[in-house]
Scaffold this active site. Sequence first.
Site, mmCIF file in Angstrom:
data_model
loop_
_atom_site.group_PDB
_atom_site.id
_atom_site.type_symbol
_atom_site.label_atom_id
_atom_site.label_comp_id
_atom_site.label_asym_id
_atom_site.label_seq_id
_atom_site.Cartn_x
_atom_site.Cartn_y
_atom_site.Cartn_z
ATOM 1 N N HIS A 68 -6.168 5.591 5.855
ATOM 2 C CA HIS A 68 -5.560 4.834 5.159
ATOM 3 C C HIS A 68 -4.116 4.686 6.131
ATOM 4 O O HIS A 68 -3.464 3.820 5.713
ATOM 5 C CB HIS A 68 -5.133 5.701 4.093
ATOM 6 N N HIS A 87 3.749 10.167 8.377
ATOM 7 C CA HIS A 87 3.046 9.011 8.376
ATOM 8 C C HIS A 87 3.799 7.698 7.590
ATOM 9 O O HIS A 87 4.719 7.759 7.367
ATOM 10 C CB HIS A 87 1.788 9.514 7.579
ATOM 11 N N HIS A 123 3.865 3.862 5.522
ATOM 12 C CA HIS A 123 3.161 3.203 4.227
ATOM 13 C C HIS A 123 3.477 1.617 4.139
ATOM 14 O O HIS A 123 4.742 1.136 4.668
ATOM 15 C CB HIS A 123 3.705 3.783 3.094
ATOM 16 N N HIS A 178 7.137 8.638 5.683
ATOM 17 C CA HIS A 178 7.106 9.727 5.012
ATOM 18 C C HIS A 178 7.076 11.022 5.843
ATOM 19 O O HIS A 178 6.235 11.236 6.827
ATOM 20 C CB HIS A 178 5.996 9.829 3.815
ATOM 21 N N THR A 231 1.820 10.798 -3.881
ATOM 22 C CA THR A 231 1.695 9.154 -4.377
ATOM 23 C C THR A 231 0.460 8.598 -4.341
ATOM 24 O O THR A 231 -0.083 7.512 -4.825
ATOM 25 C CB THR A 231 2.261 8.356 -3.300
HETATM 26 ZN ZN LIG Z 1 3.004 9.316 2.273
#
Ligand SMILES: [Zn+2]
Length: 223
Positions: free
Chosen positions: A60, A86, A88, A105, A173
């Site tokens: 992801h 990481h 997003h 994040h 999240t």
């Molecule tokens: Zn995150």
Amino acid sequence: MKTIFVLLLFTANISWASLCQDGRQQSPIHITPDALVSPALPAMAADYQEDALKLANDGHTLRVRLRSGPHILRLGTERYTLQQFHFHTPGGDQIDGEAFPFAAHLLHKSATGHLLAVTVPFRLGAENALLRTLLPLIPPRVDGDHLHPGINVHARQLLPSDPSYYRYAGSLTDTPCTEGVTWLVMKHPLQLSAAQLATWRKHFADNMRGPQPLRGRRVKQSL
Ligand SMILES: [Zn+2]
């Protein structure tokens, strides 16, 4: 037996779904002026160290785990250790009508296990130096951590030079959307270039949901 197992899985999915959709303190959020209260929040002090790069494609996102350290974030008397960071798309937390195409994040933990996540929003603009290092190293497959002993990264590169921030009570999240996570959203975005965002998109689909209802929550801010 099989039926019971399937039923348990089904029940677990239902409770995730209900927390993710109906939880009282879900992330990300849209930080609007009317939600703000301004107590005197302590200044953020990040005492991270340079670290040999260890990264993974988790299917992801690109996740960078911190190894040696210590990597400490202080908020007054509160003390947290950076575990990993990481990225997003889109950025998740929005600020006063502005949505961001990308965010980092940084996940921290206190000695008692309390989670504190820092959102660093990115706008399109200049090339980002840390991403210039990381993007060519995204593993093509989901195959665990890759250690690059010859490449050092410094998580401080992911924090804006102005350390002012918003603070709210939120959640993971994505499923299981567990609440009880403290979120700090940096007020001053960083930048990445359109070419860097395009490179990212070659590897990963969008991995962030839209803003969740505040449900009466207030957002505190540092000066
Ligand atoms: Zn995150």
